[in-house]
Design an enzyme around this catalytic site. Structure first.
Site, short mmCIF file in Angstrom:
data_model
loop_
_atom_site.label_atom_id
_atom_site.label_comp_id
_atom_site.label_asym_id
_atom_site.label_seq_id
_atom_site.Cartn_x
_atom_site.Cartn_y
_atom_site.Cartn_z
N HIS A 17 69.68 88.67 -5.08
CA HIS A 17 68.94 89.07 -3.88
C HIS A 17 69.06 90.59 -3.76
O HIS A 17 70.18 91.13 -3.81
CB HIS A 17 69.54 88.46 -2.62
CG HIS A 17 69.23 87.01 -2.39
ND1 HIS A 17 69.48 86.04 -3.31
CD2 HIS A 17 68.69 86.38 -1.31
CE1 HIS A 17 69.11 84.86 -2.81
NE2 HIS A 17 68.62 85.04 -1.60
N ASP B 124 63.08 79.72 0.16
CA ASP B 124 64.34 80.29 0.63
C ASP B 124 65.19 79.23 1.34
O ASP B 124 66.01 78.57 0.70
CB ASP B 124 64.07 81.51 1.52
CG ASP B 124 65.21 82.52 1.53
OD1 ASP B 124 66.18 82.33 0.78
OD2 ASP B 124 65.13 83.50 2.30
N HIS C 55 63.51 80.12 -5.72
CA HIS C 55 64.34 80.75 -4.68
C HIS C 55 64.50 79.76 -3.54
O HIS C 55 63.71 79.74 -2.59
CB HIS C 55 63.70 82.07 -4.24
CG HIS C 55 64.53 82.86 -3.27
ND1 HIS C 55 64.41 84.22 -3.12
CD2 HIS C 55 65.51 82.49 -2.39
CE1 HIS C 55 65.26 84.65 -2.20
NE2 HIS C 55 65.93 83.61 -1.73
N GLU D 118 65.69 92.75 0.34
CA GLU D 118 65.21 91.87 1.42
C GLU D 118 65.28 92.68 2.72
O GLU D 118 64.25 92.98 3.33
CB GLU D 118 66.07 90.60 1.51
CG GLU D 118 65.68 89.65 2.64
CD GLU D 118 66.65 88.47 2.79
OE1 GLU D 118 67.76 88.52 2.22
OE2 GLU D 118 66.27 87.50 3.49
N1 ADE Z 1 71.52 82.87 1.92
C1 ADE Z 1 70.65 81.94 2.31
N2 ADE Z 1 69.45 82.50 2.57
C2 ADE Z 1 69.58 83.84 2.33
C3 ADE Z 1 68.72 84.95 2.41
N3 ADE Z 1 67.43 84.84 2.81
N4 ADE Z 1 69.21 86.16 2.11
C4 ADE Z 1 70.48 86.31 1.72
N5 ADE Z 1 71.34 85.29 1.62
C5 ADE Z 1 70.89 84.06 1.92
ZN ZN Z 2 67.51 83.62 -0.45
#
Ligand code: ADE
Ligand code: ZN
Length: 329
Positions: A189, A270, A9, A192
């Site tokens: 994703h 990330d 990721h 989150e």
């Molecule tokens: N694009 C880059 N980082 C991201 C994240 N943490 N969540 C969603 N889109 C992203």
């Molecule tokens: Zn991400």
């Protein structure tokens, strides 16, 4: 050397360090709205995902040529090697570039030039994951997949990213089906900032084989049981979650609860340039601030290969290297 691990990721655009941003701006005759590196770093203070995305997309404007993308990826791979990364499945956001007038060829050819030499130069195998931006229309995602068709030798999967809340996975069912029909893996994703229902949608409607983040699954006990049974991996990003305030602080991060529930958890970085650390730094933070012990950290390193799209024999080799490593993280 840190323990061998896979990075699953990682947004390549999120590895743009301030120094490289200034170098590329200068090379391309652009003036950034920051006086220097320190001034830019001061902008790295986020209140939520959107506040980060605003800076992330605007700074990408310095990426203009194939060479810019090659330099970006080479800089990441050099750093990743020092963090013990042996395999990287790397997200990129083509729509963030094609919407600025760049071609898909410029983006993919530039990245591929770095990825193609990565095994020999850094001992890191690589592949690309093409992410669709969920805050743009589904028809644009379909067009993006079409544009990527000549480049599929470098792309093993599609993903879904950008602003989550209000942009549910169900909007992207058609493009994920088309990607599956092209033989591509699928990740998304979900959970989150968004609700557990988005994780169900990613699994049931998009056929997601991994969930990126996924921390909000803990709001739904049936979903936790399902993830434990299926061993669908979660690519968790602790430093990111703190910087974007998805969790209040590291000490309260749900990663130990996810592991205790029997989920296949992995640790990832990330957007490391923006969130204060690369993948080994995330491992270190879990030890320092959450008290994870050596056995737990070694298990997370094993999980990273188990959850990858590598062939089974390669996974087994790399897991044996994890087991033989003298230090557990
Ligand atoms: N694009 C880059 N980082 C991201 C994240 N943490 N969540 C969603 N889109 C992203
Ligand atoms: Zn991400």
């Amino acid at each position: 050397m840190p323990i061998p691990k896979a990075e699953l990721h990682l947004h390549i655009e999120g590895t743009l360090e301030p120094e490289l941003a200034f170098t590329l701006a200068h090379r391309n005759g652009l003036t950034l709205p920051y006086t220097d590196v320190q001034d830019l770093r001061r902008a790295y203070s986020f209140t939520d995902l959107q506040s980060f995305l605003d800076l992330y997309y605007s700074l990408m404007d310095v990426l203009r040529t194939e060479a810019d993308f090659t330099d970006l990826a080479n800089a990441y791979l050099a750093r990743a090697a020092t963090q013990g990364v042996r395999h990287a499945e790397i997200f990129f956001d083509p729509q963030a570039h094609t919407s600025r007038g760049l071609s898909m060829d410029t983006v993919v050819n530039g990245l591929a030039a770095a990825l193609d030499t990565s095994q020999d130069t850094h001992g890191i195998s690589t592949t690309l994951i093409l992410c669709f931006l969920r805050d743009r229309p589904a028809a644009e995602a379909l067009d993006t997949l079409h544009q990527a068709r000549p480049h599929l030798e470098h792309i093993s999967a599609v993903g879904l990213d950008s602003a989550e809340v209000g942009n549910p996975p169900e909007n992207f069912t058609e493009v994920f089906t088309a990607a599956r029909d092209l033989g591509l893996h699928r990740v998304a994703h979900a959970g989150e900032e968004g609700p557990a229902s988005y994780i169900w949608q990613a699994l049931d409607l998009l056929g997601a084989q991994r969930i990126d983040h996924g921390i909000r699954c803990l709001d739904d006990t049936d979903l936790v049981a399902h993830l434990a049974t299926t061993q669908i991996p979660l690519t968790v990003c602790p430093l990111s979650n703190v910087r974007l305030r998805a969790v209040p602080d590291l000490a309260q991060h749900p990663l130990p609860a996810l592991m205790d529930a029997g989920l296949l958890v992995t640790v990832n970085s990330d957007d490391p340039s923006y969130f204060g650390g690369y993948v080994h730094d995330n491992f270190q933070a879990l030890h320092t601030h959450l008290g994870l012990n050596g056995d737990q950290l070694r298990q997370l390193a094993r999980n990273s290969f188990t959850a990858s799209f590598l062939p089974p024999r390669r996974k087994a080799q790399l897991i044996a290297e994890v087991d033989a490593h003298p230090h557990p993280w």
